[in-house]
Design a protein around this motif. Structure first.
Motif, PDB file in Angstrom:
ATOM      1  N   GLY A   1     -27.578  40.059   0.162  1.00 39.01           N
ATOM      2  CA  GLY A   1     -27.027  39.238   1.232  1.00 39.01           C
ATOM      3  C   GLY A   1     -27.077  37.761   0.914  1.00 39.01           C
TER       4      GLY A   1
ATOM      5  N   THR B   1     -27.601  45.045   8.276  1.00 40.81           N
ATOM      6  CA  THR B   1     -28.444  46.207   7.979  1.00 40.81           C
ATOM      7  C   THR B   1     -28.618  47.064   9.223  1.00 40.81           C
ATOM      8  OG1 THR B   1     -29.640  45.007   6.243  1.00 40.81           O
ATOM      9  CG2 THR B   1     -30.710  46.969   7.142  1.00 40.81           C
TER      10      THR B   1
ATOM     11  N   VAL C   1     -29.984  45.872  -0.157  1.00 41.42           N
ATOM     12  CA  VAL C   1     -29.106  44.860   0.429  1.00 41.42           C
ATOM     13  C   VAL C   1     -29.024  43.646  -0.491  1.00 41.42           C
ATOM     14  CG1 VAL C   1     -28.627  43.418   2.437  1.00 41.42           C
ATOM     15  CG2 VAL C   1     -29.832  45.584   2.737  1.00 41.42           C
TER      16      VAL C   1
ATOM     17  N   HIS D   1     -27.294  37.315   8.654  1.00 41.98           N
ATOM     18  CA  HIS D   1     -26.287  38.294   8.254  1.00 41.98           C
ATOM     19  C   HIS D   1     -26.923  39.542   7.662  1.00 41.98           C
ATOM     20  CE1 HIS D   1     -23.582  34.530   7.703  1.00 41.98           C
ATOM     21  NE2 HIS D   1     -23.486  34.992   8.935  1.00 41.98           N
ATOM     22  N   THR D   2     -27.958  39.360   6.853  1.00 42.39           N
ATOM     23  CA  THR D   2     -28.638  40.498   6.228  1.00 42.39           C
ATOM     24  C   THR D   2     -29.266  41.402   7.274  1.00 42.39           C
ATOM     25  OG1 THR D   2     -29.063  39.356   4.140  1.00 42.39           O
ATOM     26  CG2 THR D   2     -30.573  41.142   4.728  1.00 42.39           C
TER      27      THR D   2
ATOM     28  N   THR E   1     -34.274  44.325   0.803  1.00 48.57           N
ATOM     29  CA  THR E   1     -33.232  43.586   1.532  1.00 48.57           C
ATOM     30  C   THR E   1     -33.146  42.128   1.087  1.00 48.57           C
ATOM     31  OG1 THR E   1     -34.689  42.830   3.323  1.00 48.57           O
ATOM     32  CG2 THR E   1     -33.661  45.011   3.572  1.00 48.57           C
TER      33      THR E   1
ATOM     34  N   THR F   1     -22.550  40.325   2.985  1.00 46.58           N
ATOM     35  CA  THR F   1     -23.573  41.298   2.590  1.00 46.58           C
ATOM     36  C   THR F   1     -22.958  42.490   1.867  1.00 46.58           C
ATOM     37  OG1 THR F   1     -23.394  42.417   4.745  1.00 46.58           O
ATOM     38  CG2 THR F   1     -25.120  40.750   4.523  1.00 46.58           C
TER      39      THR F   1
END
Length: 199
Positions: free
Chosen positions: A58, A71, A56, A66-67, A32, A14
């Motif tokens: 990612g 975050t 973001v 993971h994102t 995101t 990310t």
């Protein structure tokens, strides 16, 4: 002094940039790459009256995990930086938030001790449609990452609920309101709100 923070974090999974103004009006710009998560962070800012910018990039082609987790780490770091030594704050915040059939309870202590107690129905349906499917379990992953980075004690419980969308939304709104309460300045408080003189 304005309570603000800007944080960036880049890994092989990310690339995250967040700008936070604690004493804001609830305005936000959120991107995101995960539509439902964008919705949750937008209402988190709105109901906590935090000004928030989140960008973001990612590996959403692999998974949203993971994102969402990363975050949570960066957002927790932002609040920790913005609050500084926490002098003069209320420190504790709690909120009981109803959303249709759902009732979510959120309580927190900006204690400097990371801990998450999370109680919610398991094996809930994923959330989403054409914009993408969001696993309900990611709500807990976000909360764990956020509370660890912020170094706060966080208790979250779904008292009642059936709809996974309603439960996720109630949690994020309740978190916003509890955090807004905990970060407020109390003019009666002198210095650090702890007998240890440090949080």
């Amino acid at each position: 002094m304005p309570r603000t923070a800007t944080q960036a974090r880049k890994t092989a999974e990310t690339d995250i940039q967040i700008e936070l103004y604690v004493d804001g009006s609830g305005s936000s710009t959120i991107d995101t790459g995960v539509p439902f998560f964008d919705h949750m962070l937008t209402l988190f800012a709105k109901h906590g009256l935090f000004d928030l910018k989140v960008k973001v990039i990612g590996d959403v082609d692999v998974d949203y995990h993971h994102t969402v987790e990363d975050t949570g780490i960066v957002l927790g770091n932002c609040f920790r930086e913005a609050l500084g030594n926490k002098a003069g704050i209320v420190r504790y915040g709690f909120f009981l938030l109803p959303m249709d059939e759902t009732l979510a309870e959120v309580a927190m202590d900006l204690s400097g001790r990371p801990f998450l107690s999370y109680h919610a129905p398991e094996k809930m349906e994923a959330i989403g449609g054409r914009a993408g499917v969001f696993s309900y379990q990611l709500v807990e992953e976000f909360l764990r990452a956020f509370s660890s980075a912020l170094m706060c004690t966080l208790h979250v419980e779904i008292k009642r609920g059936r709809d996974s969308h309603h439960m996720a939304e109630a949690i994020f709104k309740g978190l916003a309101r509890a955090l807004d309460a905990a970060t407020q300045k109390d003019p009666r408080v002198t210095g650090i709100p702890s007998t240890k003189d440090v949080l």
